[in-house]
Design an enzyme around this catalytic site. Structure first.
Site, PDB file in Angstrom:
ATOM      1  N   GLU A 152      13.356  13.536   1.185  1.00  0.00           N
ATOM      2  CA  GLU A 152      12.098  12.909   0.772  1.00  0.00           C
ATOM      3  C   GLU A 152      10.876  13.443   1.517  1.00  0.00           C
ATOM      4  O   GLU A 152       9.982  12.668   1.865  1.00  0.00           O
ATOM      5  CB  GLU A 152      12.176  11.391   0.989  1.00  0.00           C
ATOM      6  CG  GLU A 152      13.270  10.733   0.182  1.00  0.00           C
ATOM      7  CD  GLU A 152      13.348   9.225   0.401  1.00  0.00           C
ATOM      8  OE1 GLU A 152      13.451   8.507  -0.586  1.00  0.00           O
ATOM      9  OE2 GLU A 152      13.327   8.779   1.574  1.00  0.00           O
ATOM     10  N   ASP A 179      13.350   7.561  12.402  1.00  0.00           N
ATOM     11  CA  ASP A 179      12.678   7.481  11.099  1.00  0.00           C
ATOM     12  C   ASP A 179      11.203   7.156  11.315  1.00  0.00           C
ATOM     13  O   ASP A 179      10.757   7.012  12.455  1.00  0.00           O
ATOM     14  CB  ASP A 179      13.368   6.443  10.192  1.00  0.00           C
ATOM     15  CG  ASP A 179      13.331   6.873   8.730  1.00  0.00           C
ATOM     16  OD1 ASP A 179      12.231   7.169   8.232  1.00  0.00           O
ATOM     17  OD2 ASP A 179      14.396   6.915   8.093  1.00  0.00           O
ATOM     18  N   HIS A 184      10.066  11.880   7.539  1.00  0.00           N
ATOM     19  CA  HIS A 184      10.580  10.663   8.167  1.00  0.00           C
ATOM     20  C   HIS A 184      10.418  10.735   9.689  1.00  0.00           C
ATOM     21  O   HIS A 184      11.319  10.365  10.447  1.00  0.00           O
ATOM     22  CB  HIS A 184      12.047  10.426   7.786  1.00  0.00           C
ATOM     23  CG  HIS A 184      12.212   9.924   6.379  1.00  0.00           C
ATOM     24  ND1 HIS A 184      11.802   8.677   5.985  1.00  0.00           N
ATOM     25  CD2 HIS A 184      12.737  10.519   5.271  1.00  0.00           C
ATOM     26  CE1 HIS A 184      12.067   8.510   4.681  1.00  0.00           C
ATOM     27  NE2 HIS A 184      12.621   9.616   4.224  1.00  0.00           N
TER      28      HIS A 184
HETATM   29  C1  ACM Z   1      17.753   8.736   1.358  1.00  0.00           C
HETATM   30  O1  ACM Z   1      18.132   7.684   0.836  1.00  0.00           O
HETATM   31  N1  ACM Z   1      16.474   9.024   1.432  1.00  0.00           N
HETATM   32  C2  ACM Z   1      18.691   9.700   1.894  1.00  0.00           C
END
Ligand code: ACM
Length: 519
Positions: free
Chosen positions: A319, A183, A256
Protein backbone atom coordinates in the site's frame (compact mmCIF):
# COMPACT_ATOMS: atom_id res chain seq x y z
CA UNK A 1 -21.12 -44.59 22.54
CA UNK A 2 -19.10 -44.56 19.35
CA UNK A 3 -15.49 -45.59 19.83
CA UNK A 4 -14.26 -42.31 18.40
CA UNK A 5 -16.48 -40.17 20.61
CA UNK A 6 -13.60 -38.72 22.59
CA UNK A 7 -11.13 -38.31 19.73
CA UNK A 8 -11.41 -34.70 18.59
CA UNK A 9 -8.03 -33.62 17.38
CA UNK A 10 -7.61 -30.26 15.66
CA UNK A 11 -6.00 -30.12 13.16
CA UNK A 12 -7.21 -33.49 11.96
CA UNK A 13 -4.35 -36.01 11.74
CA UNK A 14 -3.43 -37.71 8.46
CA UNK A 15 -4.26 -41.26 9.61
CA UNK A 16 -6.01 -42.35 12.78
CA UNK A 17 -7.04 -45.86 13.69
CA UNK A 18 -9.06 -46.26 16.88
CA UNK A 19 -8.32 -49.37 18.98
CA UNK A 20 -10.18 -50.81 21.95
CA UNK A 21 -9.28 -49.73 25.47
CA UNK A 22 -7.65 -46.87 27.26
CA UNK A 23 -4.30 -45.86 28.68
CA UNK A 24 -4.58 -44.04 31.99
CA UNK A 25 -2.27 -41.24 33.14
CA UNK A 26 -1.75 -41.32 36.91
CA UNK A 27 0.76 -39.95 39.38
CA UNK A 28 2.65 -43.21 38.81
CA UNK A 29 3.06 -42.70 35.07
CA UNK A 30 6.65 -42.48 33.92
CA UNK A 31 7.65 -40.63 30.77
CA UNK A 32 10.77 -42.04 29.21
CA UNK A 33 12.70 -39.37 27.33
CA UNK A 34 16.40 -39.07 26.61
CA UNK A 35 18.08 -35.79 25.72
CA UNK A 36 17.24 -33.77 23.68
CA UNK A 37 13.60 -34.67 24.32
CA UNK A 38 13.68 -34.04 28.05
CA UNK A 39 13.02 -30.26 27.87
CA UNK A 40 10.13 -30.92 25.49
CA UNK A 41 8.64 -33.48 27.87
CA UNK A 42 9.18 -31.13 30.83
CA UNK A 43 7.40 -28.27 29.11
CA UNK A 44 4.50 -30.58 28.27
CA UNK A 45 4.22 -31.92 31.82
CA UNK A 46 4.21 -28.38 33.18
CA UNK A 47 1.09 -27.62 31.12
CA UNK A 48 -0.65 -30.69 32.56
CA UNK A 49 0.09 -30.56 36.24
CA UNK A 50 -2.20 -27.61 37.08
CA UNK A 51 -5.28 -29.53 35.97
CA UNK A 52 -4.06 -32.99 37.04
CA UNK A 53 -2.71 -31.93 40.39
CA UNK A 54 0.29 -34.22 40.13
CA UNK A 55 3.64 -34.27 38.32
CA UNK A 56 4.63 -37.00 35.91
CA UNK A 57 8.09 -38.45 36.33
CA UNK A 58 10.50 -38.08 33.43
CA UNK A 59 13.34 -40.59 33.29
CA UNK A 60 16.07 -41.37 30.78
CA UNK A 61 15.69 -44.64 28.88
CA UNK A 62 18.48 -46.34 30.81
CA UNK A 63 16.76 -45.84 34.18
CA UNK A 64 13.26 -46.92 33.45
CA UNK A 65 11.96 -50.33 34.40
CA UNK A 66 8.73 -50.47 32.47
CA UNK A 67 8.34 -48.11 29.54
CA UNK A 68 5.08 -46.35 30.21
CA UNK A 69 5.14 -43.33 27.93
CA UNK A 70 8.05 -43.67 25.57
CA UNK A 71 9.27 -40.71 23.54
CA UNK A 72 11.82 -41.65 20.91
CA UNK A 73 13.68 -40.01 18.06
CA UNK A 74 13.87 -42.45 15.15
CA UNK A 75 16.18 -40.93 12.53
CA UNK A 76 15.09 -43.51 9.95
CA UNK A 77 11.43 -42.40 10.04
CA UNK A 78 12.12 -39.92 7.25
CA UNK A 79 8.73 -40.46 5.62
CA UNK A 80 7.18 -38.50 8.51
CA UNK A 81 9.19 -35.38 7.71
CA UNK A 82 10.64 -33.17 10.46
CA UNK A 83 7.24 -32.37 11.93
CA UNK A 84 5.43 -35.69 11.60
CA UNK A 85 5.07 -38.35 14.27
CA UNK A 86 3.80 -41.85 14.92
CA UNK A 87 1.72 -42.28 18.06
CA UNK A 88 0.70 -45.70 19.37
CA UNK A 89 -1.47 -45.85 22.45
CA UNK A 90 -2.11 -49.24 24.06
CA UNK A 91 -3.55 -49.99 27.54
CA UNK A 92 -0.08 -50.66 28.95
CA UNK A 93 2.00 -48.06 27.18
CA UNK A 94 2.15 -45.04 24.95
CA UNK A 95 4.80 -44.90 22.28
CA UNK A 96 5.57 -41.67 20.43
CA UNK A 97 8.17 -41.67 17.69
CA UNK A 98 9.41 -39.04 15.26
CA UNK A 99 12.56 -38.36 13.31
CA UNK A 100 12.92 -34.90 14.78
CA UNK A 101 12.14 -33.07 18.01
CA UNK A 102 9.38 -31.05 16.33
CA UNK A 103 7.47 -34.27 15.60
CA UNK A 104 7.66 -35.28 19.26
CA UNK A 105 6.39 -31.83 20.26
CA UNK A 106 3.39 -32.17 17.94
CA UNK A 107 2.72 -35.74 19.06
CA UNK A 108 2.54 -34.49 22.66
CA UNK A 109 0.02 -31.83 21.61
CA UNK A 110 -2.07 -34.62 20.11
CA UNK A 111 -1.85 -36.62 23.35
CA UNK A 112 -2.98 -33.58 25.32
CA UNK A 113 -6.00 -33.29 23.01
CA UNK A 114 -6.78 -36.96 23.63
CA UNK A 115 -7.22 -36.18 27.35
CA UNK A 116 -10.47 -34.70 28.65
CA UNK A 117 -10.74 -30.99 27.71
CA UNK A 118 -10.53 -30.16 31.43
CA UNK A 119 -6.77 -30.72 31.02
CA UNK A 120 -6.73 -27.08 29.83
CA UNK A 121 -8.24 -25.86 33.12
CA UNK A 122 -6.41 -23.17 35.03
CA UNK A 123 -7.33 -24.92 38.28
CA UNK A 124 -7.30 -28.51 39.49
CA UNK A 125 -9.88 -30.82 37.84
CA UNK A 126 -9.65 -33.64 40.40
CA UNK A 127 -12.88 -35.35 39.33
CA UNK A 128 -11.48 -36.30 35.91
CA UNK A 129 -9.98 -39.63 34.87
CA UNK A 130 -7.03 -38.84 32.64
CA UNK A 131 -7.59 -41.55 30.08
CA UNK A 132 -6.25 -41.69 26.54
CA UNK A 133 -8.13 -43.63 23.86
CA UNK A 134 -6.08 -46.53 22.46
CA UNK A 135 -5.23 -45.79 18.85
CA UNK A 136 -2.55 -45.42 16.25
CA UNK A 137 -1.95 -42.06 14.61
CA UNK A 138 0.42 -41.33 11.80
CA UNK A 139 0.53 -37.65 11.12
CA UNK A 140 2.43 -34.99 9.22
CA UNK A 141 1.59 -31.48 8.00
CA UNK A 142 0.54 -30.59 4.48
CA UNK A 143 2.49 -27.28 4.49
CA UNK A 144 5.71 -26.06 6.12
CA UNK A 145 4.46 -22.49 6.64
CA UNK A 146 1.54 -22.51 9.05
CA UNK A 147 1.28 -19.01 10.37
CA UNK A 148 -0.59 -16.42 12.36
CA UNK A 149 0.08 -12.72 12.09
CA UNK A 150 -0.57 -10.12 14.77
CA UNK A 151 -0.53 -6.34 14.34
CA UNK A 152 0.71 -4.77 17.58
CA UNK A 153 1.02 -1.29 16.04
CA UNK A 154 -2.58 -0.18 15.67
CA UNK A 155 -3.07 -1.42 19.21
CA UNK A 156 -0.21 -2.41 21.45
CA UNK A 157 -0.49 -5.90 22.93
CA UNK A 158 1.24 -6.76 26.23
CA UNK A 159 4.06 -9.27 26.19
CA UNK A 160 2.09 -11.77 28.31
CA UNK A 161 -0.59 -11.84 25.66
CA UNK A 162 1.97 -12.24 22.88
CA UNK A 163 3.10 -15.39 24.70
CA UNK A 164 -0.47 -16.67 25.01
CA UNK A 165 -0.91 -16.06 21.29
CA UNK A 166 2.20 -18.14 20.64
CA UNK A 167 0.74 -20.88 22.85
CA UNK A 168 -2.45 -20.78 20.77
CA UNK A 169 -0.37 -21.04 17.61
CA UNK A 170 1.43 -24.09 19.01
CA UNK A 171 -1.82 -25.70 20.20
CA UNK A 172 -2.92 -25.64 16.56
CA UNK A 173 0.38 -27.17 15.39
CA UNK A 174 1.19 -23.94 13.60
CA UNK A 175 4.80 -22.84 13.45
CA UNK A 176 5.08 -19.21 12.32
CA UNK A 177 4.30 -16.07 14.29
CA UNK A 178 4.36 -13.04 11.99
CA UNK A 179 4.89 -10.12 14.34
CA UNK A 180 3.85 -6.84 12.68
CA UNK A 181 6.06 -4.48 14.67
CA UNK A 182 6.08 -1.15 12.85
CA UNK A 183 3.44 0.95 11.12
CA UNK A 184 2.14 4.49 10.66
CA UNK A 185 0.36 4.37 14.02
CA UNK A 186 3.20 3.02 16.15
CA UNK A 187 6.77 1.68 16.22
CA UNK A 188 7.00 -1.17 18.73
CA UNK A 189 10.54 -2.57 18.65
CA UNK A 190 13.45 -1.01 20.50
CA UNK A 191 16.36 -0.20 18.18
CA UNK A 192 19.37 0.84 20.24
CA UNK A 193 20.94 3.00 17.55
CA UNK A 194 17.74 5.02 16.99
CA UNK A 195 16.01 5.45 20.37
CA UNK A 196 13.52 8.03 19.10
CA UNK A 197 11.82 5.32 17.04
CA UNK A 198 10.21 4.08 20.24
CA UNK A 199 10.44 7.23 22.38
CA UNK A 200 8.48 9.24 19.80
CA UNK A 201 7.25 6.70 17.24
CA UNK A 202 6.04 4.34 19.99
CA UNK A 203 3.25 6.77 20.90
CA UNK A 204 0.34 8.59 19.30
CA UNK A 205 -1.57 11.37 20.96
CA UNK A 206 -5.05 9.90 20.34
CA UNK A 207 -6.97 7.35 18.30
CA UNK A 208 -9.83 7.52 15.83
CA UNK A 209 -13.25 6.52 17.15
CA UNK A 210 -15.79 4.77 14.92
CA UNK A 211 -15.76 3.67 11.28
CA UNK A 212 -12.66 4.36 9.22
CA UNK A 213 -14.31 6.49 6.56
CA UNK A 214 -16.70 8.46 8.77
CA UNK A 215 -16.27 12.23 8.42
CA UNK A 216 -15.59 14.40 10.28
CA UNK A 217 -13.12 12.22 12.15
CA UNK A 218 -13.60 11.91 15.91
CA UNK A 219 -10.82 11.04 18.33
CA UNK A 220 -10.66 9.64 21.85
CA UNK A 221 -8.25 12.27 23.24
CA UNK A 222 -6.26 9.46 24.91
CA UNK A 223 -2.57 8.83 24.19
CA UNK A 224 -1.82 5.25 23.13
CA UNK A 225 1.48 3.46 22.83
CA UNK A 226 4.07 1.06 24.11
CA UNK A 227 7.00 -0.94 22.78
CA UNK A 228 9.00 -4.09 23.44
CA UNK A 229 12.51 -3.82 24.82
CA UNK A 230 15.23 -5.93 23.27
CA UNK A 231 15.27 -8.04 26.42
CA UNK A 232 11.53 -8.70 26.15
CA UNK A 233 11.90 -9.62 22.51
CA UNK A 234 14.71 -12.08 23.22
CA UNK A 235 12.52 -13.64 25.89
CA UNK A 236 9.61 -14.01 23.44
CA UNK A 237 11.89 -15.46 20.74
CA UNK A 238 13.11 -18.09 23.20
CA UNK A 239 9.54 -18.75 24.39
CA UNK A 240 8.50 -19.33 20.78
CA UNK A 241 11.54 -21.49 20.00
CA UNK A 242 10.64 -23.88 22.80
CA UNK A 243 7.22 -24.26 21.18
CA UNK A 244 8.66 -24.80 17.70
CA UNK A 245 7.34 -21.44 16.54
CA UNK A 246 9.58 -19.25 14.39
CA UNK A 247 8.98 -15.52 14.58
CA UNK A 248 8.93 -13.51 11.36
CA UNK A 249 9.38 -9.86 12.37
CA UNK A 250 7.89 -7.25 10.06
CA UNK A 251 9.54 -3.86 9.64
CA UNK A 252 7.47 -1.88 7.13
CA UNK A 253 9.12 0.16 4.36
CA UNK A 254 9.02 2.35 2.33
CA UNK A 255 5.39 3.03 3.31
CA UNK A 256 3.52 2.52 6.58
CA UNK A 257 6.42 4.43 8.15
CA UNK A 258 4.84 7.58 9.51
CA UNK A 259 5.79 6.72 13.11
CA UNK A 260 9.43 6.44 12.03
CA UNK A 261 9.21 9.74 10.13
CA UNK A 262 7.66 11.38 13.20
CA UNK A 263 10.77 10.29 15.13
CA UNK A 264 13.27 11.16 12.39
CA UNK A 265 11.73 13.68 9.91
CA UNK A 266 14.83 13.44 7.69
CA UNK A 267 13.56 10.02 6.58
CA UNK A 268 10.49 11.57 4.93
CA UNK A 269 10.05 13.27 1.58
CA UNK A 270 9.49 16.77 2.98
CA UNK A 271 11.84 16.82 5.98
CA UNK A 272 9.06 18.59 7.90
CA UNK A 273 7.98 17.51 11.40
CA UNK A 274 5.03 15.16 11.54
CA UNK A 275 3.19 13.03 14.10
CA UNK A 276 2.56 9.35 14.57
CA UNK A 277 -0.70 8.73 12.70
CA UNK A 278 -3.89 8.73 14.77
CA UNK A 279 -6.36 7.24 12.28
CA UNK A 280 -6.57 4.26 9.89
CA UNK A 281 -5.85 4.03 6.21
CA UNK A 282 -3.67 7.03 5.52
CA UNK A 283 -0.10 6.16 4.55
CA UNK A 284 0.31 9.77 3.42
CA UNK A 285 4.00 9.99 4.27
CA UNK A 286 6.60 7.56 3.04
CA UNK A 287 10.36 7.24 3.17
CA UNK A 288 12.54 9.18 0.76
CA UNK A 289 15.08 7.31 -1.37
CA UNK A 290 18.33 8.87 -0.14
CA UNK A 291 21.31 6.62 0.46
CA UNK A 292 21.23 7.73 4.13
CA UNK A 293 17.62 6.50 4.46
CA UNK A 294 18.43 3.13 2.92
CA UNK A 295 21.32 2.85 5.37
CA UNK A 296 19.08 3.87 8.27
CA UNK A 297 16.63 1.07 7.45
CA UNK A 298 19.49 -1.39 6.98
CA UNK A 299 20.81 -0.38 10.41
CA UNK A 300 17.35 -1.10 11.78
CA UNK A 301 17.38 -4.50 10.07
CA UNK A 302 20.84 -5.18 11.52
CA UNK A 303 19.29 -4.75 14.97
CA UNK A 304 16.39 -6.97 13.97
CA UNK A 305 18.70 -9.74 12.72
CA UNK A 306 20.46 -9.67 16.04
CA UNK A 307 17.19 -10.36 17.86
CA UNK A 308 15.45 -12.78 15.52
CA UNK A 309 17.36 -15.86 14.42
CA UNK A 310 14.73 -17.11 11.93
CA UNK A 311 15.43 -17.18 8.19
CA UNK A 312 12.72 -14.70 7.11
CA UNK A 313 12.56 -10.96 7.62
CA UNK A 314 9.36 -9.22 6.44
CA UNK A 315 9.81 -5.73 5.00
CA UNK A 316 6.14 -4.98 4.34
CA UNK A 317 6.11 -2.81 1.18
CA UNK A 318 2.31 -2.89 0.87
CA UNK A 319 0.00 0.00 0.00
CA UNK A 320 2.75 2.50 -0.73
CA UNK A 321 1.10 5.74 -1.76
CA UNK A 322 3.56 6.98 -4.40
CA UNK A 323 2.22 10.56 -4.47
CA UNK A 324 4.84 11.93 -2.03
CA UNK A 325 7.54 10.59 -4.38
CA UNK A 326 5.84 12.22 -7.34
CA UNK A 327 5.64 15.51 -5.43
CA UNK A 328 9.24 15.56 -4.25
CA UNK A 329 11.89 17.17 -6.48
CA UNK A 330 14.61 15.34 -4.52
CA UNK A 331 13.01 11.97 -5.07
CA UNK A 332 12.52 12.72 -8.75
CA UNK A 333 16.20 13.73 -9.02
CA UNK A 334 17.17 10.53 -7.26
CA UNK A 335 15.11 8.49 -9.72
CA UNK A 336 16.99 10.11 -12.60
CA UNK A 337 20.30 9.42 -10.91
CA UNK A 338 19.31 5.76 -10.53
CA UNK A 339 17.96 5.65 -14.11
CA UNK A 340 14.50 4.61 -12.95
CA UNK A 341 11.50 5.38 -15.17
CA UNK A 342 8.69 5.43 -12.62
CA UNK A 343 7.79 5.17 -8.93
CA UNK A 344 7.03 1.45 -9.18
CA UNK A 345 10.61 0.90 -10.23
CA UNK A 346 11.77 3.07 -7.34
CA UNK A 347 9.84 0.89 -4.90
CA UNK A 348 11.35 -2.20 -6.51
CA UNK A 349 14.82 -0.61 -6.24
CA UNK A 350 14.21 0.11 -2.55
CA UNK A 351 13.15 -3.48 -1.88
CA UNK A 352 16.18 -4.79 -3.81
CA UNK A 353 18.51 -2.83 -1.51
CA UNK A 354 17.01 -4.73 1.41
CA UNK A 355 16.98 -8.06 -0.43
CA UNK A 356 20.72 -7.77 -1.16
CA UNK A 357 21.41 -6.72 2.41
CA UNK A 358 19.48 -9.65 3.88
CA UNK A 359 20.79 -12.20 1.39
CA UNK A 360 24.39 -11.20 2.18
CA UNK A 361 23.64 -11.95 5.80
CA UNK A 362 22.16 -15.35 5.09
CA UNK A 363 18.51 -14.33 5.52
CA UNK A 364 15.55 -14.14 3.20
CA UNK A 365 13.34 -11.19 2.42
CA UNK A 366 9.58 -11.58 2.43
CA UNK A 367 7.13 -8.83 1.49
CA UNK A 368 3.45 -8.25 0.65
CA UNK A 369 2.50 -8.88 -2.98
CA UNK A 370 3.08 -5.26 -4.03
CA UNK A 371 6.79 -6.20 -4.21
CA UNK A 372 5.92 -7.77 -7.57
CA UNK A 373 5.25 -4.33 -9.04
CA UNK A 374 8.24 -2.82 -10.79
CA UNK A 375 10.08 -6.15 -10.75
CA UNK A 376 10.56 -8.74 -8.02
CA UNK A 377 13.87 -8.79 -6.12
CA UNK A 378 15.82 -12.00 -6.86
CA UNK A 379 15.67 -13.59 -3.40
CA UNK A 380 12.21 -12.39 -2.40
CA UNK A 381 9.34 -14.49 -1.09
CA UNK A 382 5.87 -13.08 -1.76
CA UNK A 383 3.07 -12.90 0.80
CA UNK A 384 -0.06 -12.79 -1.33
CA UNK A 385 -2.76 -10.75 0.46
CA UNK A 386 -4.86 -8.97 -2.16
CA UNK A 387 -5.88 -12.31 -3.61
CA UNK A 388 -4.21 -15.44 -4.93
CA UNK A 389 -3.03 -13.80 -8.18
CA UNK A 390 0.18 -12.29 -6.80
CA UNK A 391 1.12 -15.64 -5.33
CA UNK A 392 0.28 -17.41 -8.54
CA UNK A 393 2.49 -15.06 -10.59
CA UNK A 394 5.35 -15.33 -8.11
CA UNK A 395 5.19 -19.14 -7.99
CA UNK A 396 5.16 -19.27 -11.79
CA UNK A 397 8.35 -17.19 -11.87
CA UNK A 398 10.03 -19.54 -9.41
CA UNK A 399 9.62 -17.49 -6.22
CA UNK A 400 8.38 -18.86 -2.92
CA UNK A 401 4.94 -17.77 -1.78
CA UNK A 402 2.93 -17.58 1.42
CA UNK A 403 -0.80 -17.35 0.83
CA UNK A 404 -2.60 -14.76 2.96
CA UNK A 405 -5.54 -13.69 0.78
CA UNK A 406 -7.79 -11.23 2.59
CA UNK A 407 -11.06 -12.92 1.60
CA UNK A 408 -10.08 -16.15 3.38
CA UNK A 409 -7.45 -15.29 5.97
CA UNK A 410 -8.14 -11.79 7.32
CA UNK A 411 -9.50 -12.41 10.78
CA UNK A 412 -10.09 -8.70 11.37
CA UNK A 413 -13.01 -9.06 8.91
CA UNK A 414 -16.50 -9.76 10.25
CA UNK A 415 -17.19 -13.40 11.02
CA UNK A 416 -20.97 -12.99 11.29
CA UNK A 417 -23.74 -10.44 10.71
CA UNK A 418 -22.16 -6.96 11.11
CA UNK A 419 -25.43 -5.73 12.64
CA UNK A 420 -24.89 -7.84 15.74
CA UNK A 421 -21.09 -8.11 15.82
CA UNK A 422 -18.73 -5.59 17.45
CA UNK A 423 -17.46 -2.92 15.03
CA UNK A 424 -14.82 -4.35 12.68
CA UNK A 425 -12.90 -2.97 9.75
CA UNK A 426 -15.27 -4.54 7.21
CA UNK A 427 -15.28 -7.64 5.01
CA UNK A 428 -16.99 -10.94 5.74
CA UNK A 429 -15.01 -14.09 6.42
CA UNK A 430 -17.11 -16.63 8.32
CA UNK A 431 -15.67 -19.86 9.69
CA UNK A 432 -16.82 -22.03 6.79
CA UNK A 433 -15.17 -19.70 4.30
CA UNK A 434 -11.84 -20.01 6.13
CA UNK A 435 -12.27 -23.78 6.25
CA UNK A 436 -12.94 -23.96 2.50
CA UNK A 437 -9.64 -22.28 1.64
CA UNK A 438 -7.05 -24.20 -0.40
CA UNK A 439 -3.67 -22.42 -0.51
CA UNK A 440 -2.76 -24.11 -3.81
CA UNK A 441 -4.56 -22.25 -6.60
CA UNK A 442 -5.58 -23.91 -9.85
CA UNK A 443 -3.22 -23.54 -12.75
CA UNK A 444 0.10 -24.46 -11.16
CA UNK A 445 2.27 -27.36 -12.28
CA UNK A 446 3.48 -29.63 -9.44
CA UNK A 447 6.89 -27.93 -9.63
CA UNK A 448 5.33 -24.48 -9.35
CA UNK A 449 2.99 -25.63 -6.57
CA UNK A 450 6.03 -26.55 -4.49
CA UNK A 451 6.75 -22.83 -4.20
CA UNK A 452 3.58 -22.38 -2.13
CA UNK A 453 5.12 -22.69 1.31
CA UNK A 454 1.77 -22.50 3.07
CA UNK A 455 -0.63 -19.92 4.44
CA UNK A 456 -1.36 -17.74 7.42
CA UNK A 457 -4.14 -15.81 9.19
CA UNK A 458 -3.98 -12.03 9.66
CA UNK A 459 -5.11 -10.10 12.72
CA UNK A 460 -4.92 -6.37 11.99
CA UNK A 461 -5.88 -4.44 15.08
CA UNK A 462 -7.41 -1.12 13.98
CA UNK A 463 -10.69 -2.28 15.54
CA UNK A 464 -9.18 -4.77 17.96
CA UNK A 465 -7.97 -2.84 20.97
CA UNK A 466 -7.57 -5.60 23.58
CA UNK A 467 -6.23 -9.17 23.88
CA UNK A 468 -9.78 -10.38 24.59
CA UNK A 469 -10.94 -9.04 21.28
CA UNK A 470 -7.94 -10.53 19.45
CA UNK A 471 -9.06 -13.90 20.81
CA UNK A 472 -12.66 -13.22 19.79
CA UNK A 473 -11.66 -12.41 16.21
CA UNK A 474 -8.95 -15.06 15.84
CA UNK A 475 -10.83 -18.02 17.30
CA UNK A 476 -12.16 -20.33 16.16
CA UNK A 477 -11.12 -19.12 12.69
CA UNK A 478 -7.51 -19.97 13.58
CA UNK A 479 -8.71 -23.54 14.30
CA UNK A 480 -10.21 -23.78 10.81
CA UNK A 481 -7.05 -22.38 9.24
CA UNK A 482 -4.91 -24.85 11.21
CA UNK A 483 -6.76 -27.62 9.43
CA UNK A 484 -6.27 -25.88 6.05
CA UNK A 485 -2.50 -25.84 6.49
CA UNK A 486 -1.98 -29.13 8.35
CA UNK A 487 -4.59 -31.63 7.20
CA UNK A 488 -4.95 -33.49 3.92
CA UNK A 489 -7.16 -31.57 1.50
CA UNK A 490 -9.17 -34.68 0.62
CA UNK A 491 -10.00 -35.34 4.28
CA UNK A 492 -11.55 -31.94 4.87
CA UNK A 493 -15.23 -32.02 5.80
CA UNK A 494 -16.73 -28.91 7.41
CA UNK A 495 -19.56 -30.57 9.33
CA UNK A 496 -17.20 -33.20 10.73
CA UNK A 497 -14.79 -30.38 11.69
CA UNK A 498 -17.66 -28.62 13.47
CA UNK A 499 -18.29 -31.68 15.62
CA UNK A 500 -14.62 -31.85 16.66
CA UNK A 501 -14.71 -28.10 17.23
CA UNK A 502 -17.30 -28.58 19.99
CA UNK A 503 -14.68 -30.37 22.09
CA UNK A 504 -11.98 -27.96 21.00
CA UNK A 505 -14.05 -25.00 22.18
CA UNK A 506 -14.31 -26.65 25.60
CA UNK A 507 -10.50 -26.69 25.69
CA UNK A 508 -10.43 -22.98 24.83
CA UNK A 509 -13.09 -22.26 27.45
CA UNK A 510 -11.19 -24.08 30.24
CA UNK A 511 -8.07 -22.21 29.18
CA UNK A 512 -9.87 -18.86 29.43
CA UNK A 513 -9.78 -17.98 25.74
CA UNK A 514 -12.45 -15.50 24.66
CA UNK A 515 -13.34 -17.24 21.39
CA UNK A 516 -16.51 -16.50 19.43
CA UNK A 517 -19.13 -19.23 19.76
CA UNK A 518 -20.29 -20.08 16.21
CA UNK A 519 -24.01 -20.44 15.55
C1 ACM B 1 -2.24 -5.34 4.03
O1 ACM B 1 -3.34 -5.73 4.45
N1 ACM B 1 -2.06 -4.07 3.72
C2 ACM B 1 -1.13 -6.25 3.84
Amino acid sequence: MALSANVSIIPNPSECQIKPGYFKLTSQTVIVADEPLRPIAELWCKTLNTAMGFDLKILPAADQQKGIMNLQIQPDMKELGKEGYLLQVAPEQVRLQACDQAGIFYGLITIKQLLAPEIFSRGRASHIDWTIQCLEIQDRPRFNWRGMHLDVCRHFMPIEFVKKYIDLIALHKMNIFHWHLTDDQGWRIEIKKYPKLTEIGGWRKETLIGPMRKQPREFDATPHGGFYTQEEIRDVVEYARRRFVTIVPEIEMPGHTQAAIAAYPELGTTGLPTETLTYWGGCEQILNAEESTVRFMQDVLEGVLDLFPGPYIHIGADEVNKQPWKDSPQVQARMKELALDNEEQLQSWFVRQMDTFLTERGRRLIGWDEILEGGLAPGATVMSWRGMEGGLAAAKSGHDVVMAPCLYTYFDYYQADPDIEPLAIGGFTPLEKVYSFDPIPEGLSPDQARHILGAQGQVWTEYISTPDKVEYMALPRMSALAEVVWSRQKKKDFSEFQSRLLTHMKRLKYWGVNFRQPE
